[in-house]
Each structure stands twice: as C-alpha cells, then as structure tokens.
Enzyme design. Structure first.
Site, PDB file in Angstrom:
ATOM      1  CD  GLU A 108      -4.276  -6.717   4.869  1.00 31.27           C
ATOM      2  OE1 GLU A 108      -4.365  -6.511   6.093  1.00 31.27           O
ATOM      3  OE2 GLU A 108      -4.740  -5.933   4.033  1.00 31.27           O
ATOM      4  CG  HIS A 117      -1.621  -3.735   8.593  1.00 27.36           C
ATOM      5  ND1 HIS A 117      -1.044  -2.475   8.593  1.00 27.36           N
ATOM      6  CD2 HIS A 117      -2.336  -3.823   7.438  1.00 27.36           C
ATOM      7  CE1 HIS A 117      -1.409  -1.833   7.493  1.00 27.36           C
ATOM      8  NE2 HIS A 117      -2.178  -2.627   6.775  1.00 27.36           N
TER       9      HIS A 117
END
Length: 271
Positions: free
Chosen positions: A186, A189
C-alpha cells in the site's frame, strides 16, 4: 488503491484465512499526466534520481480497535516499521516512527467515517506517512491507499495515507498475509507505484516502469513461475506490487526505485 481478499472462513486457531487479493480501485486518471508534467519541471539531476537518493519518511501509526478486535502490540508495530525498512532498503527509502496512537472507536474500526477518523487522527504534512490499522475494513479489503497528487488541498492532505487491515502486521491473524507486506504494498501506492500487472488483462506497460516485464494478470498464491506475456520476461511474482502471498514477495526493481524518487520530489518533498 484498494487491496482486498476473498474470505474463505476462519481457521481453527482464529486466523483469518484469505484465498487471494483483488483490487477495487485504480489510480486517479489525472495521476499519470500530473506525474509527467511534474517530472518535466524537475532538474535533470532530480529527474534521473534512483535508489541511491536516500528518502526518510516521518511515519505515524494509528491503531483502531472496537473493544475486542484490532489490538496490535508495540512489538508488532515496531516489527512493521522494521519490515518496511527492510523491504524499501533496496529502493533507498526508510521510515522513521514518530508516534503510534491507539483509539477505541467501533465505527472507525469498521472502516466507516474515514473522513471523521482522519480529521481527528492525521498528523504532519503531505510528506508524512499516516497508516491506520483497522480490523474490519469493508468487503474483505486488506488495504486502501492514496496516490500523490499535484498541488494538494488541505482536504487531500488530511485524507492522505493508508488504511491497512490489522491482521496483516508481522505475526498477525491473516493467514498468508501476515508478514507486514500489505503495508509495504500500500505504501508503494503512496509513493507513486502502480501494480506490476495490467488491470484490463492486456500486455501493455501497465506500471510505466521499464524493468518490470509486461504482465497481463495478477499473481495468486506463490507459484514457482508465471509468464502471462511471453517474450518480454517472466511475471514479477516476487514484486511487492503484485498480489502474491507475503512469503513470495521480496523485490522492488531499480526502475521502481527511480520512479519512487521522482514521484517523491515531484509531489511530496517539501510539502
């Protein structure tokens, strides 16, 4: 970016069993255009930055509980930071834990009222990483994170960061995904990385990184090999930006490290 699991049941020891991950959102359509425009305004030195750049990110970890679920020990939080530092070391990125917070709120622990939660808990600036560990993200999601944007508003800054399922921390309860690599994925990103695979099943250059071979499908489990787009190299099944089991993930490429450094300078450094 949303990162989810298809749930298959509860294991005997109380672990959450997960069959595979799937993505429920894509980067903002404007992101690649903003990235290209921002990159063109950088100096030649900054634009060619790679894994030698050395980026240290102030990090706040927020633990959300509902009275019964979501507890994460101090040792596990430190293990999560250590894992991320190990994973991102090859990309020249380190994370400095500034503070961890603990909040008992059943609404927030169920993934509801994201805006209210972040208004209350978010710390720092657009160059600060906030990770919210939540036990019950909706629809079986493992994580949600936001791509960097040009000229962020105060609302964009407040809503920034990653929400990650509590059981994915090192030693957590989510079977096959409990080595801390969901947070690593994550945060990729947050740093501007796409998935290494195509979202539409094509063999196009899905992640805009030259040294990750074309890949038409996500990886499930931990196969010995996979080649969904013959001729350009085998799939990046060990890359942190694929969907493999945690045990299978161990790599960022030099091209990804360069993109991280470029996106950091374009969007987050100094903000």
């Amino acid at each position: 970016m949303r990162f989810s699991v298809l749930l298959t049941g509860i294991a005997a020891a109380g672990s959450l069993a997960a069959a595979e991950r799937s993505c429920g959102a894509v980067p903002p359509r404007a992101y690649e255009q903003e990235f290209t425009q921002a990159l063109s305004s950088l100096t030649a030195e900054a634009a060619s930055a790679d894994l030698t750049a050395g980026i240290t990110i102030d990090t706040y970890l927020h633990v959300l509980t509902d009275g019964q679920n979501g507890n994460i020990s101090d040792q596990q939080l430190q293990a999560q930071i250590s894992a991320m530092n190990q994973h991102y070391g090859q990309a020249g990125v380190q994370f400095r834990l500034v503070r961890a917070t603990r909040t008992n709120n059943a609404n927030w622990a169920s993934g509801r009222d994201e805006a209210g939660m972040k208004r209350a808990l978010h710390q720092g600036t657009y160059s600060t990483l906030n990770i919210y560990f939540i036990p019950n993200l909706s629809s079986g999601l493992l994580g949600i994170c936001y791509f960097p944007r040009a000229n962020p508003s105060q609302t964009t800054i407040t809503m920034d960061g990653c929400m990650v399922r509590s059981g994915t921390v090192p030693g957590g309860s989510t079977t096959n995904y409990n080595q801390g690599k969901t947070a690593t994925h994550e945060v990729g990103h947050f740093l501007g990385l796409y998935h290494v695979f195509s979202e539409n099943g094509s063999c196009a250059d899905a992640d805009m990184v030259a040294d990750t071979p074309a890949q038409s499908k996500k990886t499930s489990g931990c196969p010995s090999s996979q080649d969904s787009c013959p001729g350009g190299g085998v799939d990046s099944i060990h890359n942190y930006m694929d969907y493999s089991y945690d045990v299978c993930m161990n790599q960022f490429t030099r091209g990804q490290a360069a993109r991280i450094a470029q996106a950091w300078r374009a969007f987050r450094a100094g903000h």
